[in-house]
Design an enzyme around this catalytic site. Sequence first.
Site, short mmCIF file in Angstrom:
data_model
loop_
_atom_site.label_atom_id
_atom_site.label_comp_id
_atom_site.label_asym_id
_atom_site.label_seq_id
_atom_site.Cartn_x
_atom_site.Cartn_y
_atom_site.Cartn_z
N GLY A 107 38.47 34.35 53.67
CA GLY A 107 37.29 33.21 53.50
C GLY A 107 36.87 33.43 52.10
CB CYS A 117 42.13 38.20 52.40
SG CYS A 117 41.81 37.80 50.77
CE1 TYR A 118 33.53 38.01 52.45
CE2 TYR A 118 33.72 37.80 54.79
CZ TYR A 118 32.82 38.02 53.55
OH TYR A 118 31.71 37.96 53.68
CG HIS A 169 46.12 35.18 52.86
ND1 HIS A 169 45.02 34.99 53.54
CD2 HIS A 169 45.46 35.57 51.51
CE1 HIS A 169 43.99 34.93 52.84
NE2 HIS A 169 44.17 35.22 51.88
CD GLU A 183 46.63 34.26 56.95
OE1 GLU A 183 47.17 35.43 56.81
OE2 GLU A 183 45.69 34.04 56.22
CB SER A 222 46.65 5.79 72.25
OG SER A 222 47.37 6.91 72.21
N GLY A 223 49.69 4.84 73.57
CA GLY A 223 50.84 4.75 73.22
C GLY A 223 51.48 5.84 72.59
N GLY A 224 50.60 6.76 72.02
CA GLY A 224 50.98 7.96 71.40
C GLY A 224 51.38 9.18 72.17
CB VAL A 225 53.03 12.39 71.31
CG1 VAL A 225 53.37 13.51 72.23
CG2 VAL A 225 54.16 11.69 70.67
CG ASP A 226 48.56 13.81 70.81
OD1 ASP A 226 49.52 14.36 70.70
OD2 ASP A 226 47.65 13.42 69.71
CB SER A 227 46.93 9.43 75.72
OG SER A 227 47.77 8.38 74.96
CB ALA A 228 52.26 9.81 76.75
CE LYS A 239 51.34 14.75 67.50
NZ LYS A 239 50.26 13.72 68.05
#
Length: 530
Positions: free
Chosen positions: A69, A96-97, A186, A188, A240-246, A386
């Site tokens: 942080g 770190c922090y 870090h 990550e 929506s035509g997008g991946v998420d809603s599908a 995603k």
Amino acid sequence: MADSLQTIAPQVHQHHERVLVVDFGSQVTQLIARRLREDGVYCEVHPFNRIGKAMLDEFAPKGVILSGGPSSVKRADRPHVDDAVFALGVPVLGICYGQQIMVDQLGGEVETAREREFGRADVTVQTQSALFQTVWAENGTYPVWMSHGDRVVRLPEGFHPIATTPSAPFAAIADELRGFYGVQFHPEVSHTLDGARLLSNFTRQICGLKGDWTMAAFREEMTAKIRQQVGDARVLCGLSGGVDSAVAAVLIHEAIGDQLTCVFVDTGLMRKDEGRQVVDLFRGSYNIPLVHVEAEDTFMGVLDGLDDPEAKRKAIGKTFIDVFEAEAKKLGGADFLAQGTLYPDVIESVSFDGGPSVTIKSHHNVGGLPERMNMGLVEPLRELFKDEVRALGRELGLPDGFVSRHPFPGPGLAIRIPGAVTKEKADLLREADAIYLDMIREEGLYDAIWQAFSVLLPVRTVGVMGDERTYDWVLALRAVTSTDGMTADSYPFEHDFLSRVSTRIINEVRGINRVVYDVTSKPPGTIEWE
Ligand code: XMP
């Protein structure tokens, strides 16, 4: 109808071993979560000031990671974590922090270093430790990535150093008895080459987790959760035509079958063939009840003469809700609205001054509708990133070409036509964009690019085709690399490729006689032009 607005986010964490990531506001906290999940370990990120005894009891983590942080442990108002974290009896890793605040809270000492340390450093392993097992050897030196101003100068009782750098004698520390570990660097970030394996050692060797977070398990648990949440009620899902809603729709359909109705509002602002593909996929392959609303005229009417980007976005958002609501009413309403909200949309981030701030992308959902219609929410993807949604889509059998599609903004082509939008312009853009994307696919570049699209500029220029003068529109091509859409670089196409795209578009799309390539990064630009 549901009695009151319920924001039901089906929680899967009852079923998984889970790690709590405490966020102190580092720019890279989300990467911790991604690394763990990529390794099959379920985790959630929560802001430091939302952690208390009750939350910990409910979440019941098997391990805790304290993020980095921007604050300083030396500040009077330093962000810290509830001491209950250290009394849970589970391993804790401070990064770190996170390391500094753990040392400070457990009775050690931290000072503001004379020299801040940023970028690459070399750590030398002093003592073998479970954290380094099979990754780093005793006395070996390894590259890591540092970014800190403060540093630990005295360890709390029980701790000893396990790795050092020339400027950080406590680059990594451990109290094996309590399972408390701290690293100044870090792990990550990808610049710490072995970082993901160190994190894996923490969760598997030290916390003793199996890593059972798979998309197949998620699918099974989430369908059960959805059934339990929804009962025999009706659910509407806006595609929506997008991946998420599908992906959300297919998962919900698997859970509750025909209690789900999908509504696809064709705004006339979709890419070429997008509407047909959605309808074919849902009706044809999945047999999911789908209402296809042809609303191109409505949207073009609303956009007529509007040229301000924000005015266009607002008009589209409002019209979308009006159209969707009218359809929902025609269908006799529903108890729940399903949305493809993702984890980065709901994750609460910690702002730089230490106060929590909430980032929610309202443009992702059918904003305001659940309240207006008194519907509950089904958001089965709100714990996924995603790439996990894409993996779930594949798990559910969605075609790869569909699942790996680039993100597409809610307002669609309207924000890729700077100035006033007309159907003619949308048609021109659709044709040119389809050629550009086809050529990117043929070249094998599609998956290396975060997002590629064309923008039809409100500018006409003079050209010559055959022996004739032309006076036509300019098309800008855009392609960016990015990991989350927050920052982006323009994609370094070969010049020859861009020339070939330009030639094809100008030859095949009547009305465009000049093509340019946008080389702006984000910041200072944004990905979309409006
Ligand atoms: P910008 O243009 O802000 O875009 O750099 C970042 C990412 O967000 C997408 N985007 C949107 N997505 N509704 C969406 O669902 C929107 O209104 C919207 N505006 C931008 C953009 O395509 C990029 O991936």
